[in-house]
Design an enzyme around this catalytic site. Structure first.
Site, mmCIF file in Angstrom:
data_model
loop_
_atom_site.group_PDB
_atom_site.id
_atom_site.type_symbol
_atom_site.label_atom_id
_atom_site.label_comp_id
_atom_site.label_asym_id
_atom_site.label_seq_id
_atom_site.Cartn_x
_atom_site.Cartn_y
_atom_site.Cartn_z
ATOM 1 N N ASN A 61 0.833 -1.186 0.000
ATOM 2 C CA ASN A 61 0.000 0.000 0.000
ATOM 3 C C ASN A 61 0.865 1.232 0.000
ATOM 4 O OD1 ASN A 61 -1.858 1.979 0.326
ATOM 5 N ND2 ASN A 61 -2.576 1.329 2.352
ATOM 6 N N ASP A 62 1.213 1.664 -1.223
ATOM 7 C CA ASP A 62 2.023 2.867 -1.233
ATOM 8 C C ASP A 62 1.317 3.995 -1.969
ATOM 9 O OD1 ASP A 62 2.331 1.442 -3.495
ATOM 10 O OD2 ASP A 62 4.499 1.321 -3.429
ATOM 11 N N SER A 69 -8.967 -23.121 -15.674
ATOM 12 C CA SER A 69 -7.684 -23.793 -15.476
ATOM 13 C C SER A 69 -6.634 -23.335 -16.479
ATOM 14 C CB SER A 69 -7.876 -25.305 -15.566
ATOM 15 O OG SER A 69 -8.557 -25.644 -16.751
#
Ligand SMILES: *[C@@H]1O[C@H](CO)[C@@H](O)[C@H](O)[C@H]1NC(C)=O
Ligand SMILES: *[C@@H]1O[C@H](CO)[C@@H](O)[C@H](O)[C@H]1NC(C)=O
Ligand SMILES: *[C@@H]1O[C@H](CO)[C@@H](O)[C@H](O)[C@H]1NC(C)=O
Ligand SMILES: CC(=O)N[C@H]1CO[C@H](CO)[C@@H](O)[C@@H]1O
Length: 468
Positions: free
Chosen positions: A136-137, A151
């Site tokens: 979280n910058d 898949s």
């Protein structure tokens, strides 16, 4: 008889060698199918090891067990029984009553002459390969990438080395613990969220890596919300805990995301004998996708983007592979993909009874439905507007991928996973990503954001931040 030899197999119900998985099979039926395919695979490999090393099957079993130090004890602890020298894997497994022949059901044989096996996977477990760690910058211009896939998106892969007796060694199984933690998916090498250099052939080229190179602030922002066997309807929000609910995006605090919707075939592929009756209809598709988009609109930050990918034309699989030898059949030229597919259909364990079928009418019909479903996606992208994202459609670029690969001297069969004869291979995913990226640059450059002019400085200051 004097020619009996004693063999002990590693085939307990939940052995590490084969985890279980029901594409759309009832559990009871799958239990049988799964033990059959485990048994036939293990016996085939033991017999081939004996052949390659000119040893007895007992010595071959010991050799195999020594390749599997972590589960060595299982190798010797379970199922003591005998096999006759001249028996092939089908016969051995039937004689064990593992290959139960239910009344009215055909006897399923892999080998044509009186000798798969097929390890399928089960539910996915959690692991850090599936999404970047939190970071979280607070950078307002960066973007993350989120894949809603199946898949193929999760990069399903069973190592070919496990199938080739001549090359089996201690090293062949070194990836086994990791492979099973992720249920045979390798999202860390996938075409959308891959971030590690591939160790399973080819190399990794992903939307995430390209976004990161374009703007070093797009660091570790990826989520692989893929699930083996997923269909459009599982993406919707009605089941209690649908995969999409694991999408992590805070609408107010997080940066916009690029969401790639790529459920490329399970809406038409299934393992039921009456496969057509179980395909998603265009009406169901419309309803499922609309629900998914409503969910996204309620959870994505403003300024996000959604790209809907069409379904693949799976006729490619049969066309390229049916006459070729499966890795397990390469030592003695005795198992073609056609045999593998029909063995799996017979066990009701074929992931795609309709495209992996010798019935051309059925293959064509399946492609026709796939095209109808793609058209539903195309029409939604054309006509719907959402407050928090713009929306685009792209056809599944199979033809472009094949042409590009061919022009560089590649062979079409190399685009398919050799072990399962069904999933896209690493080189396929790489080429698909190149085509996706070029299209995005050409037609929707705004979704990729601008190149960060400070990339070089960021690199100089932080170096390789790693931290995945
Ligand atoms: C395989 O082993 C048998 C018995 O030990 C031996 O007679 C035979 O010559 C060996 N064959 C090869 C090709 O090494
Ligand atoms: C992959 O490996 C090559 C060569 O070893 C290296 O140059 C490259 O940076 C690696 N890429 C990633 C994404 O780690
Ligand atoms: C092939 O598939 C079609 C469509 O499902 C079916 O009508 C037909 O009976 C099948 N043919 C054979 C030989 O099974
Ligand atoms: C759909 C699905 O199973 N997604 C998984 C992706 O990986 C995370 C782990 O990071 C799981 O929590 C999700 O369930």
């Amino acid at each position: 008889p004097t020619s009996w030899r004693t063999v002990i197999l590693a085939a307990p119900k939940h052995s590490l060698i084969f985890s279980q998985r029901a594409f759309s099979l009832s559990v009871g039926r799958w239990e049988t199918a799964s033990s059959v395919s485990r048994c036939v695979y293990v016996v085939s490999i033991i017999e081939q090891l004996a052949q390659v090393h000119n040893s007895t099957t007992k010595e071959a079993l010991e050799r195999l067990c020594n390749f599997l130090p972590e589960i060595n004890y299982l190798c010797f602890a379970t199922f003591p029984f005998r096999i006759e020298t001249e028996m092939n894997a089908d016969m051995v497994c039937y004689s064990l009553k593992l290959c139960k022949q239910d009344a009215g059901q055909p006897r399923c044989l892999l080998y044509h002459t009186p000798k798969v096996s097929y390890p399928w996977l089960s539910e996915m477990t959690e692991g850090y390969h599936w999404r970047g760690k939190d970071c979280n910058d607070g950078r307002p211009t960066s973007k993350g990438v989120i894949l809603l896939g199946d898949s193929a998106g999760a990069r399903f892969h069973i190592p070919t080395e496990w199938m080739t007796a001549a090359q089996l060694s201690l090293k062949s199984f070194s990836n086994l613990p990791l492979a099973f933690t992720n249920e045979l998916d390798w999202p860390q090498f996938s075409g959308t969220t891959g971030y590690l250099n591939s160790t399973i052939g080819g190399w990794t080229d992903s939307v995430y890596l390209r976004l990161y190179r374009r703007n070093r602030c797009n660091h570790r922002d990826f989520q692989n919300i893929s699930k083996n066997g997923i269909m459009s309807f599982i993406v919707n929000i009605t089941p209690c805990l649908p995969p999409i609910s694991s999408m992590a995006r805070n609408q107010l605090l997080d940066n916009p995301a690029i969401v790639i919707y790529a459920a490329i075939g399970n809406d038409v592929c299934n393992g039921k004998p009456d496969t057509v009756a179980h395909m998603t209809t265009p009406e169901q598709m419309h309803s499922n996708v609309m629900q998914t988009l409503d969910y996204l609109n309620g959870h994505l930050p403003k300024g996000s983007h959604v790209i809907l990918t069409g379904l693949v034309d799976g006729r490619f699989l049969w066309d390229q592979l049916h006459k070729r030898y499966h890795p397990l059949g390469q030592l003695n030229n005795d198992i073609t993909y056609e045999q593998l597919y029909s063995f799996l259909s017979c066990l009701q364990a074929n992931p795609c009874n309709d495209w992996l079928s010798s019935n051309k009418t059925l293959r064509d019909l399946t492609s026709e439905r796939a095209l109808q479903l793609s058209n539903v996606l195309k029409e939604i992208a054309r006509s719907k507007k959402y407050a928090n994202f713009d929306i685009f459609y792209m056809d599944f670029p199979l033809v472009e991928i094949a042409e590009e690969w061919h022009s560089r001297g590649g062979e079409a069969w190399q685009l398919i996973e050799p072990t399962d004869g069904f999933h896209p291979s690493q080189v396929f995913l790489k080429n698909k990503n190149v085509i996706f990226w070029q299209k995005a640059l050409r037609e929707w450059p705004h979704i990729l954001g601008k190149e960060n002019p400070f990339n070089k400085q960021i690199e100089d200051v932080f170096g390789d931040q790693g931290g995945y």
